[in-house]
Motif scaffolding. Structure first.
Motif, PDB file in Angstrom:
ATOM      1  N   GLY A 152       7.627  57.076  11.353  1.00  0.00           N
ATOM      2  CA  GLY A 152       7.320  56.676   9.978  1.00  0.00           C
ATOM      3  C   GLY A 152       6.324  57.625   9.335  1.00  0.00           C
ATOM      4  O   GLY A 152       6.483  58.023   8.180  1.00  0.00           O
ATOM      5  N   HIS A 202      11.727  46.705  11.470  1.00  0.00           N
ATOM      6  CA  HIS A 202      10.782  45.720  10.922  1.00  0.00           C
ATOM      7  C   HIS A 202       9.854  46.355   9.887  1.00  0.00           C
ATOM      8  O   HIS A 202       9.043  45.682   9.272  1.00  0.00           O
ATOM      9  N   PHE A 203       9.965  47.670   9.737  1.00  0.00           N
ATOM     10  CA  PHE A 203       9.106  48.411   8.814  1.00  0.00           C
ATOM     11  C   PHE A 203       9.995  49.162   7.832  1.00  0.00           C
ATOM     12  O   PHE A 203      11.168  49.397   8.108  1.00  0.00           O
ATOM     13  N   SER A 204       9.424  49.528   6.693  1.00  0.00           N
ATOM     14  CA  SER A 204      10.185  50.309   5.709  1.00  0.00           C
ATOM     15  C   SER A 204       9.336  51.418   5.134  1.00  0.00           C
ATOM     16  O   SER A 204       8.105  51.303   5.050  1.00  0.00           O
ATOM     17  N   TYR A 226       1.083  52.050   6.749  1.00  0.00           N
ATOM     18  CA  TYR A 226       0.737  50.882   7.564  1.00  0.00           C
ATOM     19  C   TYR A 226      -0.608  50.295   7.141  1.00  0.00           C
ATOM     20  O   TYR A 226      -1.415  49.900   7.969  1.00  0.00           O
ATOM     21  N   GLU A 285      14.752  51.715   6.035  1.00  0.00           N
ATOM     22  CA  GLU A 285      14.242  51.040   7.235  1.00  0.00           C
ATOM     23  C   GLU A 285      13.702  52.042   8.239  1.00  0.00           C
ATOM     24  O   GLU A 285      14.243  53.133   8.390  1.00  0.00           O
ATOM     25  N   THR A 304       4.481  53.236   3.915  1.00  0.00           N
ATOM     26  CA  THR A 304       5.194  52.691   5.065  1.00  0.00           C
ATOM     27  C   THR A 304       4.575  51.326   5.317  1.00  0.00           C
ATOM     28  O   THR A 304       3.348  51.175   5.317  1.00  0.00           O
ATOM     29  N   SER A 305       5.429  50.337   5.519  1.00  0.00           N
ATOM     30  CA  SER A 305       4.922  48.969   5.533  1.00  0.00           C
ATOM     31  C   SER A 305       5.791  48.056   6.379  1.00  0.00           C
ATOM     32  O   SER A 305       7.013  48.208   6.415  1.00  0.00           O
ATOM     33  N   ARG A 306       5.128  47.135   6.997  1.00  0.00           N
ATOM     34  CA  ARG A 306       5.870  46.041   7.615  1.00  0.00           C
ATOM     35  C   ARG A 306       6.497  45.208   6.500  1.00  0.00           C
ATOM     36  O   ARG A 306       5.871  44.947   5.474  1.00  0.00           O
ATOM     37  N   THR A 333      -0.381  45.955   4.196  1.00  0.00           N
ATOM     38  CA  THR A 333      -0.404  44.595   4.761  1.00  0.00           C
ATOM     39  C   THR A 333      -1.748  44.277   5.420  1.00  0.00           C
ATOM     40  O   THR A 333      -1.965  43.147   5.841  1.00  0.00           O
ATOM     41  N   PHE A 339       4.273  54.459  15.605  1.00  0.00           N
ATOM     42  CA  PHE A 339       4.488  54.707  14.174  1.00  0.00           C
ATOM     43  C   PHE A 339       4.700  56.194  13.860  1.00  0.00           C
ATOM     44  O   PHE A 339       4.674  56.583  12.693  1.00  0.00           O
TER      45      PHE A 339
END
Ligand SMILES: C[S@@+](CC[C@H](N)C(=O)[O-])C[C@H]1O[C@@H](n2cnc3c(N)ncnc32)[C@H](O)[C@@H]1O
Length: 228
Positions: free
Chosen positions: A47, A218-220, A132, A212, A160-162, A135, A44
């Protein structure tokens, strides 16, 4: 690694019937703490660096929610004032050791606190950063409400998140994995609609960017602004 189950958010878009609960998540990250940097440090890193850059563009006082072992802390400017909170004391102990080791004087305070119940005054931060973590929170919308409350008008929420897949095989796999990942301390399924639905209903909040991130998109990185 069994954790308790909580069905409070089962009516949300994309929510599972069996969701996370706070004590279970705290225990899960207590177990992750000794190896967290090794497992989740590099994956990560990009990100984290982009989120810190986005926060630096706003400047001022930063609340970092779910600061964990403090991997992001060295990325903030020396002149910044960063207040870090996390539900897991063992994760924060690692963060405290990092602050000491690196002599990070921009860290105002680290405190055990629940993202859903921030013991902080209204409009007291220029930026709220959550990397992160959304979620991993049992009731993400309650946490987002708190981010908006403590943010000053004109400030930004940087997340930052899935983001879960909307359709196809990846969506099916994410749903199949959900009972396992909830025991590890996070969700794999988390539709983008969960952010847009919350933002549409939150007074004075607009989503200004979604970008993205690796790995595999898969994360943003999500930026939201609180209008004055
Ligand atoms: C995947 S880790 C991310 C840590 C750090 N932000 C990073 O980028 O490495 C998720 C973090 O969120 C924390 N967390 C989970 N639920 C929380 C809650 N309700 N309130 C505050 N922190 C929470 C966990 O303890 C953990 O440290």
């Amino acid at each position: 690694m069994a954790i308790g189950l909580d069905s409070r958010d089962s009516s949300r878009p994309g929510a599972l019937g069996a969701a996370l609960n706070r004590d279970g998540v705290a225990r899960a990250y207590g177990r992750w703490a000794p190896v967290y940097d090794l497992v989740f440090g590099p994956v990560f890193a990009r990100g984290r660096s982009l989120a810190a850059s986005a926060a630096e563009r706003v400047g001022g006082r930063v609340l970092e929610v779910g600061v964990g072992t403090g991997l992001s802390l060295p990325a903030y400017a020396k002149s910044r004032s960063v207040f870090g909170i996390d539900i897991s004391a063992p994760m924060l102990e690692k963060a405290e050791a990092r602050v000491k080791r690196l002599g990070l004087r921009n860290v105002e305070r680290l405190a055990v606190m629940d993202a859903e119940r921030l013991e902080l005054p209204d409009e007291s931060f220029d930026v709220v950063v959550a990397q992160y973590v959304v979620t991993a929170v049992p009731n993400p919308e309650a946490a987002l409400d708190e981010f908006a409350r403590v943010l000053r008008p004109g400030g930004e929420i940087i997340i930052t998140s899935r983001i879960g897949a909307e359709r196809g095989l990846r969506k099916a796999i994410e749903h199949a994995l959900a009972p396992i990942t909830s025991r590890l301390g996070w969700r794999t399924e988390f539709p983008w609609a969960r952010y847009t639905t919350w933002a549409a209903a939150a007074p004075g909040i607009e989503i200004v960017e979604r970008r993205e991130l690796p790995p595999l998109g898969h994360f943003s990185l999500i930026r939201m602004r609180k209008t004055a």
